[in-house]
Write an enzyme that holds these catalytic residues in place. Structure first.
Site, PDB file in Angstrom:
ATOM      1  N   LYS A  87       0.822  -1.205   0.000  1.00  0.00           N
ATOM      2  CA  LYS A  87       0.000   0.000   0.000  1.00  0.00           C
ATOM      3  C   LYS A  87       0.857   1.256   0.000  1.00  0.00           C
ATOM      4  O   LYS A  87       0.528   2.250  -0.658  1.00  0.00           O
ATOM      5  CB  LYS A  87      -0.918  -0.003   1.231  1.00  0.00           C
ATOM      6  CG  LYS A  87      -1.813   1.231   1.318  1.00  0.00           C
ATOM      7  CD  LYS A  87      -2.681   1.185   2.560  1.00  0.00           C
ATOM      8  CE  LYS A  87      -3.529   2.451   2.670  1.00  0.00           C
ATOM      9  NZ  LYS A  87      -4.355   2.462   3.901  1.00  0.00           N
ATOM     10  N   ALA A  89       4.458   1.286  -0.504  1.00  0.00           N
ATOM     11  CA  ALA A  89       5.662   1.264  -1.330  1.00  0.00           C
ATOM     12  C   ALA A  89       5.649   0.056  -2.241  1.00  0.00           C
ATOM     13  O   ALA A  89       5.035  -0.974  -1.933  1.00  0.00           O
ATOM     14  CB  ALA A  89       6.916   1.238  -0.450  1.00  0.00           C
ATOM     15  N   VAL A 196      18.223  -8.767  -1.627  1.00  0.00           N
ATOM     16  CA  VAL A 196      18.533 -10.031  -0.944  1.00  0.00           C
ATOM     17  C   VAL A 196      17.789 -11.143  -1.663  1.00  0.00           C
ATOM     18  O   VAL A 196      16.559 -11.147  -1.718  1.00  0.00           O
ATOM     19  CB  VAL A 196      18.134  -9.978   0.541  1.00  0.00           C
ATOM     20  CG1 VAL A 196      18.482 -11.303   1.232  1.00  0.00           C
ATOM     21  CG2 VAL A 196      18.835  -8.819   1.238  1.00  0.00           C
ATOM     22  N   ASP A 237       8.818  -2.373  14.732  1.00  0.00           N
ATOM     23  CA  ASP A 237       7.769  -3.201  14.106  1.00  0.00           C
ATOM     24  C   ASP A 237       8.318  -4.588  13.817  1.00  0.00           C
ATOM     25  O   ASP A 237       8.002  -5.193  12.801  1.00  0.00           O
ATOM     26  CB  ASP A 237       7.260  -2.540  12.825  1.00  0.00           C
ATOM     27  CG  ASP A 237       5.972  -3.182  12.297  1.00  0.00           C
ATOM     28  OD1 ASP A 237       5.199  -3.700  13.122  1.00  0.00           O
ATOM     29  OD2 ASP A 237       5.758  -3.175  11.075  1.00  0.00           O
ATOM     30  N   ASN A 242       8.959  -9.271   8.971  1.00  0.00           N
ATOM     31  CA  ASN A 242      10.034  -8.455   8.416  1.00  0.00           C
ATOM     32  C   ASN A 242      11.416  -8.960   8.820  1.00  0.00           C
ATOM     33  O   ASN A 242      12.352  -8.191   9.043  1.00  0.00           O
ATOM     34  CB  ASN A 242       9.865  -6.964   8.765  1.00  0.00           C
ATOM     35  CG  ASN A 242       9.365  -6.751  10.167  1.00  0.00           C
ATOM     36  OD1 ASN A 242       9.784  -7.432  11.082  1.00  0.00           O
ATOM     37  ND2 ASN A 242       8.450  -5.807  10.314  1.00  0.00           N
ATOM     38  N   ASP A 254      12.729  -3.723   6.371  1.00  0.00           N
ATOM     39  CA  ASP A 254      11.731  -2.700   6.711  1.00  0.00           C
ATOM     40  C   ASP A 254      12.178  -1.873   7.919  1.00  0.00           C
ATOM     41  O   ASP A 254      11.555  -1.893   8.985  1.00  0.00           O
ATOM     42  CB  ASP A 254      10.361  -3.328   6.982  1.00  0.00           C
ATOM     43  CG  ASP A 254       9.783  -3.997   5.744  1.00  0.00           C
ATOM     44  OD1 ASP A 254      10.176  -3.608   4.634  1.00  0.00           O
ATOM     45  OD2 ASP A 254       8.949  -4.904   5.892  1.00  0.00           O
TER      46      ASP A 254
END
Length: 314
Positions: A87, A89, A196, A237, A242, A254
């Site tokens: 949403k 990026a 990666v 986060d 992530n 992230d």
């Protein structure tokens, strides 16, 4: 899957807690306003490409100007298709250029070679959407970060600051010995970094794999959390969504929302990270207590003073 999860060695200087980040207009903004012939041709070529037509909302003129500047500066040689779409990026594959300054020769993002970035080396280009990004949530992470004192409150300024913040956080994390994608360049709302894995065979998130060595994986995660904290950062986060696995390495991704330990909500963000990590690894059969994890992460270095960041809880 069975992995060794090798830890990186940290550099001696993890970073300046009070570094200042420039979020003023860039050359890309000036290119977008100037509308010269070369840029017009570049814009038409990108917008005519089939794989970008569904991503049209991502590529406004200023974003195209940022990509154009990255191509001019030698960070990107050729643009590829999307690797992931979110949403806020979208991430695209690209071929790295011969910029020379970043990344360092021999590094992961340089393809391990002695001459800087190899032209055949795949990189990731992360483009933040200015119009659809979660402005209010970004403000929660930016407000109180000393690196962004006085930043304008309009959406464009916040998204541009967020992109530069992610670049700076990645740099600091790597210096602290945390395995994250190596940042290569940043221009406006566009971030170029190490890809990666490969676009056709992307690295898998921790929640997508069968972790055969959960004890070892947990030891790596908690050590990376501690290294981040000692470098003055809290992910904010962190969860199995992530963290990715690739070639025997656990990689944290992230980093845009990561805050300094002096952020007014740093304690709350750290508690949430510890809860998420403890919950995931408990499901993997390990008895992980979030309070014990927090104590490990915030334990002062030997000889360091015990008040290194705990004031952030107040």
């Amino acid at each position: 899957m069975s992995e060794e999860f090798v830890l990186l060695e940290p550099d001696d200087q993890p970073g300046d807690e009070w570094e200042q980040l420039d979020v003023s207009d860039t050359e890309a903004d000036r290119i977008a306003l100037r509308q010269d012939r070369e840029f017009d041709e570049f814009r038409k070529r990108i917008k005519d490409t089939e794989q970008f037509k569904l991503q049209e909302s991502v590529f406004d003129d200023a974003t195209l100007a940022a990509i154009y500047k990255l191509v001019q500066d030698g960070y990107v040689d050729a643009f590829g298709g999307p690797v992931s779409t979110g949403k806020e990026a979208s991430v695209f594959e690209a071929l790295g250029g011969q910029a020379g300054e970043r990344p360092e020769p021999g590094s992961e993002a340089a393809g391990g070679g002695p001459e800087g970035v190899h032209s055949e080396r795949e990189v990731a280009v992360k483009v933040y959407r200015i119009n659809s990004s979660n402005f209010r949530q970004m403000r929660d992470y930016l407000e109180g970060d000393p690196r962004f004192d006085g930043i304008a409150s309009d959406k464009k300024a916040v998204v541009l600051a967020w992109t530069r913040k992610e670049f700076a956080n990645l740099e600091r994390a790597r210096k602290a010995g945390v395995r994250v994608p190596e940042p290569i360049a940043v221009q406006r709302n566009v971030l170029v970094m190490e890809l990666v894995g490969h676009a056709e065979d992307r690295a898998r998130r921790l929640n997508e794999v069968d972790v055969e060595n959960p004890e070892t994986a947990y030891e790596v995660v908690r050590e990376y959390m501690r290294r981040l904290y000692r470098a003055g950062l809290i992910h904010g986060d962190l969860s199995e969504y992530n963290m990715i696995i690739h070639d025997g390495e656990l990689v944290i991704i992230d980093m845009g929302q990561a805050v300094t330990v002096h952020h007014p909500n740093a304690g709350e963000f750290l508690d949430r990270d510890c809860e998420n990590v403890a919950t995931f690894f408990t499901r993997q059969g390990i008895d992980v207590d979030p309070d014990d994890l927090r104590a490990y992460v915030t334990e002062p270095e030997s000889g360091a003073e015990s008040d290194s960041g705990e004031s952030s809880d107040e």
